[in-house]
Design a protein around this motif. Structure first.
Motif, PDB file in Angstrom:
ATOM      1  N   UNK A 298       0.830  -1.201   0.000  1.00  0.00           N
ATOM      2  CA  UNK A 298       0.000   0.000   0.000  1.00  0.00           C
ATOM      3  C   UNK A 298       0.868   1.258   0.000  1.00  0.00           C
ATOM      4  N   UNK A 299       1.929   1.257   0.797  1.00  0.00           N
ATOM      5  CA  UNK A 299       2.856   2.389   0.877  1.00  0.00           C
ATOM      6  C   UNK A 299       4.284   1.861   0.824  1.00  0.00           C
ATOM      7  N   UNK A 300       5.158   2.610   0.160  1.00  0.00           N
ATOM      8  CA  UNK A 300       6.571   2.258   0.076  1.00  0.00           C
ATOM      9  C   UNK A 300       7.379   3.528   0.300  1.00  0.00           C
ATOM     10  N   UNK A 301       8.377   3.465   1.174  1.00  0.00           N
ATOM     11  CA  UNK A 301       9.157   4.643   1.541  1.00  0.00           C
ATOM     12  C   UNK A 301      10.641   4.410   1.283  1.00  0.00           C
ATOM     13  N   UNK A 302      11.321   5.481   0.894  1.00  0.00           N
ATOM     14  CA  UNK A 302      12.778   5.506   0.861  1.00  0.00           C
ATOM     15  C   UNK A 302      13.198   6.100   2.190  1.00  0.00           C
ATOM     16  N   UNK A 303      13.998   5.362   2.959  1.00  0.00           N
ATOM     17  CA  UNK A 303      14.425   5.817   4.279  1.00  0.00           C
ATOM     18  C   UNK A 303      15.941   5.955   4.284  1.00  0.00           C
ATOM     19  N   UNK A 304      16.418   7.136   4.658  1.00  0.00           N
ATOM     20  CA  UNK A 304      17.852   7.393   4.790  1.00  0.00           C
ATOM     21  C   UNK A 304      18.142   7.592   6.277  1.00  0.00           C
ATOM     22  N   UNK A 305      18.924   6.697   6.829  1.00  0.00           N
ATOM     23  CA  UNK A 305      19.288   6.803   8.242  1.00  0.00           C
ATOM     24  C   UNK A 305      20.647   7.492   8.307  1.00  0.00           C
ATOM     25  N   UNK A 306      20.732   8.580   9.071  1.00  0.00           N
ATOM     26  CA  UNK A 306      21.981   9.322   9.201  1.00  0.00           C
ATOM     27  C   UNK A 306      22.598   8.985  10.547  1.00  0.00           C
ATOM     28  N   UNK A 307      23.846   8.530  10.485  1.00  0.00           N
ATOM     29  CA  UNK A 307      24.556   8.094  11.690  1.00  0.00           C
ATOM     30  C   UNK A 307      25.811   8.943  11.837  1.00  0.00           C
TER      31      UNK A 307
END
Length: 178
Positions: free
Chosen positions: A34-43
């Protein structure tokens, strides 16, 4: 995963505006969500406390959460919006408010946030949907997928595991902690 110095830009000037990643192992089940996200995790990698000056108790190389960027890519993946490598999208960075913020809660806050004052901090990304296995995509789109392109494998296992496909992932289930 891209390592950037404290200035925020890549160490190699050739990589400026040219950091590329290809996501593989996305099956029909993933693409039909239903939903798809691009996730960028900043460390942030470095000392526990940036203000720490006592070199005797200096801690170096610790990975600390810094922020997260989230973009809804459902319409791009489903073809409702044309995927074009020349069109750029801005994804604001949502900074970690407390050290005990979990990635899941940060992502939820980023999805729920509407107009935040991001102060210009974020990522400009362009996306292009490419079909086929990695070898075919490299052959058909050499200007997009070259030797410098990072391959991001799916966490978990793909729907179809091809012969000769090497996976070094290890999955551990914690039953109890003490």
């Amino acid at each position: 995963s891209s390592d950037l110095p404290s200035t925020g830009g890549p160490k190699d000037i050739q990589l400026l505006n040219n950091l590329k990643v290809i996501f593989t192992d996305l099956g029909s089940k993933d693409l039909n969500r239903e939903k798809l996200y691009l996730v960028c995790q900043i460390v942030r990698v470095g000392r526990m406390d940036l203000k720490e000056t006592n070199t005797k108790k200096l801690t170096i190389g610790l990975r600390r959460p810094f922020g997260v960027s989230v973009m809804d890519i459902t319409d791009i993946v489903k073809g409702k919006i044309e995927s074009d490598e020349d069109k750029q999208h801005f994804i604001p960075v949502h900074m970690v408010a407390a050290e005990n913020d979990f990635l899941h809660s940060l992502i939820k806050k980023a999805i729920d946030a509407k107009d935040i004052n991001h102060k210009g901090q974020g990522f400009w990304v362009s996306m292009k949907m490419l079909s086929g296995d990695l070898t075919k995509v490299r052959k058909d789109h050499p200007h997009l997928v070259d030797r410098s392109t990072v391959v991001a494998r799916k966490l978990g296992f793909p729907e179809i595991i091809m012969p000769g496909d090497i996976r070094n992932d290890i999955y551990v289930t914690l039953v109890q902690g003490g």
